[in-house]
Motif scaffolding. Structure first.
Motif, mmCIF file in Angstrom:
data_model
loop_
_atom_site.group_PDB
_atom_site.id
_atom_site.type_symbol
_atom_site.label_atom_id
_atom_site.label_comp_id
_atom_site.label_asym_id
_atom_site.label_seq_id
_atom_site.Cartn_x
_atom_site.Cartn_y
_atom_site.Cartn_z
ATOM 1 N N THR A 59 -96.721 -12.953 10.254
ATOM 2 C CA THR A 59 -95.101 -13.300 11.298
ATOM 3 C C THR A 59 -95.008 -11.888 11.571
ATOM 4 O OG1 THR A 59 -94.831 -12.661 8.603
ATOM 5 C CG2 THR A 59 -94.765 -15.362 9.682
ATOM 6 N N ASP A 60 -95.314 -11.497 11.583
ATOM 7 C CA ASP A 60 -94.562 -9.488 11.973
ATOM 8 C C ASP A 60 -95.206 -8.811 13.551
ATOM 9 O OD1 ASP A 60 -92.666 -10.267 10.184
ATOM 10 O OD2 ASP A 60 -93.168 -8.636 8.682
ATOM 11 N N THR A 98 -98.306 -5.050 7.687
ATOM 12 C CA THR A 98 -98.430 -3.594 7.426
ATOM 13 C C THR A 98 -98.136 -2.302 5.547
ATOM 14 O OG1 THR A 98 -95.282 -2.920 7.457
ATOM 15 C CG2 THR A 98 -97.258 -2.876 9.576
ATOM 16 N N ALA A 99 -98.457 -1.516 5.573
ATOM 17 C CA ALA A 99 -98.383 -0.663 4.501
ATOM 18 C C ALA A 99 -97.875 0.397 4.689
ATOM 19 C CB ALA A 99 -100.028 -0.404 3.300
ATOM 20 N N ALA A 103 -102.041 0.048 9.550
ATOM 21 C CA ALA A 103 -101.638 -1.886 9.963
ATOM 22 C C ALA A 103 -103.045 -1.828 8.366
ATOM 23 C CB ALA A 103 -102.138 -1.376 11.307
ATOM 24 N N ILE A 104 -102.930 -3.371 8.397
ATOM 25 C CA ILE A 104 -103.778 -4.092 7.572
ATOM 26 C C ILE A 104 -104.098 -5.449 7.716
ATOM 27 C CG2 ILE A 104 -104.531 -5.027 4.999
ATOM 28 C CD1 ILE A 104 -102.362 -2.362 3.874
ATOM 29 N N VAL A 105 -105.133 -5.621 8.131
ATOM 30 C CA VAL A 105 -105.731 -6.743 8.651
ATOM 31 C C VAL A 105 -107.300 -7.952 7.055
ATOM 32 C CG1 VAL A 105 -107.109 -8.161 9.985
ATOM 33 C CG2 VAL A 105 -105.755 -6.588 10.202
ATOM 34 N N VAL A 166 -109.561 -4.087 6.549
ATOM 35 C CA VAL A 166 -109.388 -3.389 8.150
ATOM 36 C C VAL A 166 -108.101 -2.352 7.295
ATOM 37 C CG1 VAL A 166 -109.253 -3.164 10.220
ATOM 38 C CG2 VAL A 166 -110.912 -4.972 8.747
ATOM 39 N N GLU A 167 -108.117 -1.077 7.872
ATOM 40 C CA GLU A 167 -106.936 -0.254 7.390
ATOM 41 C C GLU A 167 -107.420 0.448 8.814
ATOM 42 O OE1 GLU A 167 -105.525 1.267 3.842
ATOM 43 O OE2 GLU A 167 -106.558 -0.364 2.931
#
Length: 184
Positions: A59-60, A98-99, A103-105, A166-167
């Motif tokens: 959403t972001d 995000t963290a 960015a994280i997937v 994935v980061e």
């Protein structure tokens, strides 16, 4: 069937070429959520044929400096692997968030999970559990993510299935000597 096999052979050949000669990294400002949306659209027909539902939680806007084509290649590989892990149908959850400065997937399936014999060798070239697999997809994906200054891991979560995370840094990392673009 012929079209699917031709596509599979073309993808296999491209994977060999990418492994032998990694493509040049072309960074630009990109929304990782958009890359995930586009990738899901690419995978939708294959998922539908196998009765696999693709669910995106993005959403972001997750903006970073990256090569969108290469990130799409990684996500296509992870999503296609997850689809193939559930040939009788299932569900794949793709989450983008995000963290802090990362960015994280995450791509999670509800298949049988990663074989214990494979989990330690998951990103090694030519390691595959698929009868028709060449075992380069995850090795190429790891190389792409590393060239962006990130990391990728795969494991079996307690809830079952397999999860690949994935980061990526949201701020670009300097290129190393081995990642310097080739100017042939």
């Amino acid at each position: 069937v012929v079209r699917d096999e031709a596509d599979r052979m073309q993808q296999m050949l491209q994977t060999f070429l990418d492994f032998a000669r990694p493509p040049r990294l072309v960074r630009r400002s990109v929304d990782l959520s958009d890359v995930a949306r586009q990738t899901i659209e690419l995978a939708k027909s294959r998922a539908d044929r196998l009765g696999v539902m693709l669910v995106l939680d993005a959403t972001d806007v997750v903006e970073l400096e990256a090569d969108p084509q290469q990130l799409r290649q990684v996500l296509v590989n992870l999503i296609f692997n997850a689809i193939e892990a559930q040939p009788g149908g299932g569900r794949i959850d793709v989450a983008v968030r995000t963290a802090g400065e990362r960015a994280i997937v995450e791509v999670a399936d509800r298949g049988p999970g990663i074989s214990p014999q494979i989990v330690a060798r998951l990103f090694e070239p030519f390691v595959s559990t698929k009868e028709t697999g060449v075992g380069l997809g995850l090795a190429v994906s790891q190389r792409i993510i590393a060239s962006h200054g990130g990391r990728v891991e795969g494991f079996n979560p307690p809830s079952g299935g397999a999860l690949f995370r994935v980061e990526l840094p949201r701020v670009p990392q300097p290129l190393t000597v081995s990642q310097t673009p080739n100017h042939d």
